[in-house]
Design a protein around this motif. Structure first.
Motif, PDB file in Angstrom:
ATOM      1  N   HIS A 117       0.803  -1.217   0.000  1.00  0.00           N
ATOM      2  CA  HIS A 117       0.000   0.000   0.000  1.00  0.00           C
ATOM      3  C   HIS A 117       0.844   1.278   0.000  1.00  0.00           C
ATOM      4  CE1 HIS A 117      -2.682  -3.186   1.646  1.00  0.00           C
ATOM      5  NE2 HIS A 117      -3.502  -2.638   0.767  1.00  0.00           N
ATOM      6  N   VAL A 118       1.861   1.343   0.850  1.00  0.00           N
ATOM      7  CA  VAL A 118       2.706   2.542   0.881  1.00  0.00           C
ATOM      8  C   VAL A 118       3.533   2.638  -0.394  1.00  0.00           C
ATOM      9  CG1 VAL A 118       4.613   3.696   2.066  1.00  0.00           C
ATOM     10  CG2 VAL A 118       2.764   2.639   3.397  1.00  0.00           C
ATOM     11  N   THR A 119       4.136   1.548  -0.809  1.00  0.00           N
ATOM     12  CA  THR A 119       4.964   1.594  -2.015  1.00  0.00           C
ATOM     13  C   THR A 119       4.124   1.894  -3.262  1.00  0.00           C
ATOM     14  OG1 THR A 119       4.812  -0.817  -2.111  1.00  0.00           O
ATOM     15  CG2 THR A 119       6.801   0.131  -1.127  1.00  0.00           C
ATOM     16  N   ASP A 120       2.898   1.382  -3.297  1.00  0.00           N
ATOM     17  CA  ASP A 120       2.022   1.691  -4.434  1.00  0.00           C
ATOM     18  C   ASP A 120       1.704   3.191  -4.478  1.00  0.00           C
ATOM     19  OD1 ASP A 120       1.993  -0.887  -5.324  1.00  0.00           O
ATOM     20  OD2 ASP A 120      -0.053  -1.347  -4.655  1.00  0.00           O
ATOM     21  N   ALA A 121       1.487   3.786  -3.302  1.00  0.00           N
ATOM     22  CA  ALA A 121       1.187   5.224  -3.251  1.00  0.00           C
ATOM     23  C   ALA A 121       2.384   6.039  -3.740  1.00  0.00           C
ATOM     24  CB  ALA A 121       0.817   5.631  -1.829  1.00  0.00           C
ATOM     25  N   ILE A 122       3.581   5.600  -3.400  1.00  0.00           N
ATOM     26  CA  ILE A 122       4.787   6.304  -3.859  1.00  0.00           C
ATOM     27  C   ILE A 122       4.924   6.181  -5.368  1.00  0.00           C
ATOM     28  CG2 ILE A 122       7.317   6.313  -3.738  1.00  0.00           C
ATOM     29  CD1 ILE A 122       6.994   5.309  -0.811  1.00  0.00           C
ATOM     30  N   LYS A 123       4.697   5.008  -5.894  1.00  0.00           N
ATOM     31  CA  LYS A 123       4.794   4.809  -7.351  1.00  0.00           C
ATOM     32  C   LYS A 123       3.730   5.627  -8.084  1.00  0.00           C
ATOM     33  CE  LYS A 123       4.638   0.286  -7.085  1.00  0.00           C
ATOM     34  NZ  LYS A 123       4.588  -1.130  -7.517  1.00  0.00           N
ATOM     35  N   GLU A 124       2.540   5.689  -7.508  1.00  0.00           N
ATOM     36  CA  GLU A 124       1.472   6.468  -8.125  1.00  0.00           C
ATOM     37  C   GLU A 124       1.851   7.943  -8.176  1.00  0.00           C
ATOM     38  OE1 GLU A 124      -3.242   7.575  -7.255  1.00  0.00           O
ATOM     39  OE2 GLU A 124      -2.293   5.871  -6.251  1.00  0.00           O
ATOM     40  N   PHE A 125       2.451   8.433  -7.096  1.00  0.00           N
ATOM     41  CA  PHE A 125       2.893   9.824  -7.061  1.00  0.00           C
ATOM     42  C   PHE A 125       3.949  10.087  -8.134  1.00  0.00           C
ATOM     43  CE2 PHE A 125       6.495  12.406  -5.539  1.00  0.00           C
ATOM     44  CZ  PHE A 125       5.922  13.666  -5.591  1.00  0.00           C
ATOM     45  N   ALA A 126       4.905   9.183  -8.271  1.00  0.00           N
ATOM     46  CA  ALA A 126       5.993   9.375  -9.231  1.00  0.00           C
ATOM     47  C   ALA A 126       5.469   9.438 -10.660  1.00  0.00           C
ATOM     48  CB  ALA A 126       7.016   8.249  -9.095  1.00  0.00           C
ATOM     49  N   GLN A 127       4.411   8.699 -10.963  1.00  0.00           N
ATOM     50  CA  GLN A 127       3.950   8.584 -12.344  1.00  0.00           C
ATOM     51  C   GLN A 127       2.751   9.470 -12.683  1.00  0.00           C
ATOM     52  OE1 GLN A 127       4.379   4.222 -13.854  1.00  0.00           O
ATOM     53  NE2 GLN A 127       3.966   4.050 -11.661  1.00  0.00           N
ATOM     54  N   ALA A 128       2.272  10.240 -11.710  1.00  0.00           N
ATOM     55  CA  ALA A 128       1.082  11.069 -11.954  1.00  0.00           C
ATOM     56  C   ALA A 128       1.405  12.263 -12.835  1.00  0.00           C
ATOM     57  CB  ALA A 128       0.505  11.541 -10.618  1.00  0.00           C
ATOM     58  N   ASP A 129       0.514  12.598 -13.735  1.00  0.00           N
ATOM     59  CA  ASP A 129       0.605  13.812 -14.561  1.00  0.00           C
ATOM     60  C   ASP A 129       1.933  13.919 -15.303  1.00  0.00           C
ATOM     61  OD1 ASP A 129      -1.937  14.639 -13.603  1.00  0.00           O
ATOM     62  OD2 ASP A 129      -0.996  15.473 -11.818  1.00  0.00           O
ATOM     63  N   THR A 130       2.294  12.863 -15.987  1.00  0.00           N
ATOM     64  CA  THR A 130       3.569  12.880 -16.723  1.00  0.00           C
ATOM     65  C   THR A 130       3.357  12.880 -18.236  1.00  0.00           C
ATOM     66  OG1 THR A 130       3.694  10.449 -16.607  1.00  0.00           O
ATOM     67  CG2 THR A 130       4.789  11.699 -14.858  1.00  0.00           C
ATOM     68  N   GLU A 131       2.133  13.114 -18.661  1.00  0.00           N
ATOM     69  CA  GLU A 131       1.864  13.152 -20.087  1.00  0.00           C
ATOM     70  C   GLU A 131       2.651  14.301 -20.723  1.00  0.00           C
ATOM     71  OE1 GLU A 131      -0.450  13.338 -17.781  1.00  0.00           O
ATOM     72  OE2 GLU A 131      -1.475  11.401 -17.849  1.00  0.00           O
ATOM     73  N   ASP A 132       3.118  14.064 -21.934  1.00  0.00           N
ATOM     74  CA  ASP A 132       3.846  15.066 -22.716  1.00  0.00           C
ATOM     75  C   ASP A 132       5.206  15.436 -22.124  1.00  0.00           C
ATOM     76  OD1 ASP A 132       1.650  15.228 -24.465  1.00  0.00           O
ATOM     77  OD2 ASP A 132       0.687  16.726 -23.192  1.00  0.00           O
ATOM     78  N   LEU A 133       5.698  14.670 -21.156  1.00  0.00           N
ATOM     79  CA  LEU A 133       7.034  14.909 -20.615  1.00  0.00           C
ATOM     80  C   LEU A 133       8.021  13.924 -21.209  1.00  0.00           C
ATOM     81  CD1 LEU A 133       6.257  15.473 -16.814  1.00  0.00           C
ATOM     82  CD2 LEU A 133       6.807  17.217 -18.516  1.00  0.00           C
ATOM     83  N   ASP A 134       9.244  14.380 -21.393  1.00  0.00           N
ATOM     84  CA  ASP A 134      10.303  13.475 -21.847  1.00  0.00           C
ATOM     85  C   ASP A 134      11.025  12.837 -20.672  1.00  0.00           C
ATOM     86  OD1 ASP A 134      10.068  14.008 -24.723  1.00  0.00           O
ATOM     87  OD2 ASP A 134      10.760  16.029 -24.201  1.00  0.00           O
ATOM     88  N   PHE A 135      11.255  13.626 -19.607  1.00  0.00           N
ATOM     89  CA  PHE A 135      11.971  13.118 -18.440  1.00  0.00           C
ATOM     90  C   PHE A 135      11.281  13.586 -17.161  1.00  0.00           C
ATOM     91  CE2 PHE A 135      15.324  13.218 -21.654  1.00  0.00           C
ATOM     92  CZ  PHE A 135      15.871  11.942 -21.516  1.00  0.00           C
ATOM     93  N   VAL A 136      11.182  12.666 -16.196  1.00  0.00           N
ATOM     94  CA  VAL A 136      10.756  12.988 -14.844  1.00  0.00           C
ATOM     95  C   VAL A 136      11.914  12.647 -13.925  1.00  0.00           C
ATOM     96  CG1 VAL A 136       9.103  12.554 -12.999  1.00  0.00           C
ATOM     97  CG2 VAL A 136       8.356  12.468 -15.385  1.00  0.00           C
ATOM     98  N   LEU A 137      12.447  13.651 -13.250  1.00  0.00           N
ATOM     99  CA  LEU A 137      13.552  13.452 -12.320  1.00  0.00           C
ATOM    100  C   LEU A 137      12.978  13.397 -10.917  1.00  0.00           C
ATOM    101  CD1 LEU A 137      14.647  15.261 -14.865  1.00  0.00           C
ATOM    102  CD2 LEU A 137      16.731  15.359 -13.491  1.00  0.00           C
ATOM    103  N   CYS A 138      13.304  12.356 -10.165  1.00  0.00           N
ATOM    104  CA  CYS A 138      12.769  12.154  -8.821  1.00  0.00           C
ATOM    105  C   CYS A 138      13.919  12.105  -7.828  1.00  0.00           C
ATOM    106  CB  CYS A 138      11.958  10.868  -8.733  1.00  0.00           C
ATOM    107  SG  CYS A 138      10.516  10.818  -9.829  1.00  0.00           S
TER     108      CYS A 138
END
Length: 543
Positions: A117-138
């Motif tokens: 549950h916690v790890t899924d929430a973290i992954k969801e946060f990392a991947q949210a609203d990334t449309e039209d992006l080339d790179f997401v730096l975390c």
């Protein structure tokens, strides 16, 4: 599809992960890619809004009213991409949301656990609203091995398995210390840090090695061998002349090229003219000014991080070096002679924001000095409020003027705001309510008087600036203050909340309720700071 770059740190904290993330994003942006940077903070606070500046440095506020980590300021200043609520997550926020779901019964009776549950929430946060992006730096806060950071590391390990190596890259920032007694750089701390990370299931792809001496090829090869990475992926990161020279330095060491090689991507070389010009303006000033910042958190420069950078940007706009003198407001409450001794050498005086009564009489005395001696003055948030209290006491004859923030007063020139309009509608607060997230936060518009100094500075009658405060100047005192020479030159659109005050009888005297430093960038200095430093430069030429 967005590609993910995960940035971790090892050995010690304060290695500059946030600056590294901002610099790498700027380099990728200079190659034509669209980027966004996010920060994972493992602490249990919901956000840093209730934390002391001495604990966590400044609180950076976004347009949509999020109170976030100061690294988001680096991200915005280096990329120009506005951060938002979804770019900073904490363990506290994750656990709060999960517990709320559990109480509602959303998990349908399942046992709620860190995995999944916690790890899924973290992954969801990392991947949210990334449309039209080339790179997401975390960027992952803290240091590898910290117990509170383990769920984040595990979540990223899972993401790599789910997305694949071709869509994810791990950059580990580590330390290669110089031992003066031995006259050598030591690679063992880096080896241990990578071993710790590998033991958690993550093999870094690139190592960014912070060191104070050049990293010999032999040591670079040794690190590559023992840490299981290519020699070219061991990137030296020496101290730079300024933070704005870091993107050029990292490009020279091949960081952005190595990231693209990892993703099997080809792109034109970056257009770094913007950064060349910034470094040139910083390193080759044509004069200098000294600004006295009279604050209450001066023992920790990170408490005023964005403010310090905005002053530097103002210097770049005027091509001058800005020497900042951090002055403890409490010292100005002990002896009037200290005020003159400390402030007379200043070409400009700035009173920043803050909370609570401590040091406020020293701030008021500093405002009076700037007014009477005609020294350029900029008051921000609490600084503007103290400028209004000073004007009430010394120009409008209201001897008992004060703020209800400091206790009951018969002359509440500054008082708590209980209602205001926002984009979401009417906001209501109570004096005894929660402290976290209950201030007037985020971007609000203001309307400026047509013949005012600030309208000339902005070149516009309508502006939008970021706020973070619970108290407001009482508009009922407007007439009395304006008779004393302090003009209300900026107001909220409904005319109820004072946003800017200034003095027409002074060379340069401006107070603002908002935080202009949060929107200043090296390639786009905020006009208030450009104007303030310009006035300080004129003052320097007079003395």
């Amino acid at each position: 599809m967005a590609r993910y770059i995960f940035i971790t740190g090892g050995v010690v904290s304060s290695l500059g992960k946030g600056l590294m993330a901002a610099s790498l994003a700027a380099l990728l942006q200079a190659r034509g890619y669209k980027v966004r940077i996010r920060k994972f903070d493992p602490y249990l606070n919901v956000d840093p809004g209730t934390m002391s500046p001495y604990q966590h440095g400044e609180v950076y506020v976004t347009d949509d009213g999020a109170e976030t980590d100061l690294d988001l300021g680096h991200y915005e200043r280096f990329t120009g991409v506005s951060a938002h609520q979804g770019d900073n997550i904490t363990s506290g926020r994750i656990y709060r949301d999960i517990i709320a779901k559990e109480r509602r019964g959303d998990y349908l009776g399942a046992t709620v656990q860190v995995i999944p549950h916690v790890t899924d929430a973290i992954k969801e946060f990392a991947q949210a609203d990334t449309e039209d992006l080339d790179f997401v730096l975390c960027e992952i806060g803290g240091t590898v091995g910290d117990i509170e950071g383990l769920p984040f590391i595990e979540a990223l390990r899972q993401l790599r398995n789910e997305l694949g190596r071709d869509e994810t890259c791990f950059v580990h920032v580590t330390l290669v210390p110089y031992i003066a007694a031995a006259g050598e750089l030591k690679t063992k701390p880096t080896q241990h840090s990578v071993r710790e990370l590998t033991g958690l299931g993550i093999q870094p792809d690139i190592l960014l090695c912070r060191c104070e001496k050049p990293l010999p090829e032999s040591e670079r090869s040794k690190i590559a061998l023992f840490c299981n990475v290519r020699k070219e992926a061991v990137i030296p990161a020496l101290d730079a002349s300024s933070i704005y020279a870091v993107p050029l330095q990292y490009h020279g060491e091949g960081l952005d090229a190595e990231v693209l090689r990892h993703f099997r991507m080809e792109a034109p070389g970056p257009n770094l003219s913007r950064w060349v010009d910034i470094v040139d303006r910083y390193e080759n000033p044509e004069g200098e000014v000294t600004i006295g910042v009279v604050g209450k958190y001066v023992g920790l420069p990170d408490a005023y991080k964005s403010l310090n950078e905005a002053l530097t940007h103002g210097g770049m706009a005027n091509r001058v070096k800005v020497n900042v003198r951090w002055l403890d407001a409490e010292l100005f409450e002990e002896d009037d002679s200290i005020i003159a001794a400390q402030l007379e050498p200043m070409h400009g005086i700035l009173v920043p924001g803050g909370f609570g009564e401590r040091g406020t009489e020293g701030k008021i005395a500093s405002v009076r000095f700037a007014r009477e001696r005609e020294v350029p003055f900029l008051g921000i948030c609490l600084g503007m409020q103290m400028a209004c209290v000073e004007a009430a006491r010394n120009s409008a004859g209201i001897a008992g003027a004060s703020s209800t923030e400091f206790g009951a007063t018969k002359e509440p020139v500054v008082g708590i705001i209980t209602e205001w309009m926002s984009a979401e509608g009417l906001q209501q607060r109570s004096a005894g309510g929660d402290l976290g997230g209950t201030m007037r936060l985020g971007a609000y518009e203001a309307e400026l008087s047509g013949n005012s100094r600030v309208a000339s500075i902005y070149g516009s009658r309508k502006i939008s600036e970021r706020h973070r405060h619970r108290y407001e100047v009482n508009v009922a005192y407007r007439e009395a203050l304006e008779k004393g020479g302090l003009v209300f030159s900026g107001m909220s659109p409904d005319g109820l909340l004072p946003e800017i005050v200034e003095r027409a009888d002074h060379p340069w005297f401006v107070g603002v309720q908002f935080h202009p430093e949060l929107k200043s960038k090296p390639f786009d200095p905020h006009p208030l700071f450009s104007g303030f430093i310009g006035a300080a430069l004129r003052q320097a030429r007079l003395v």
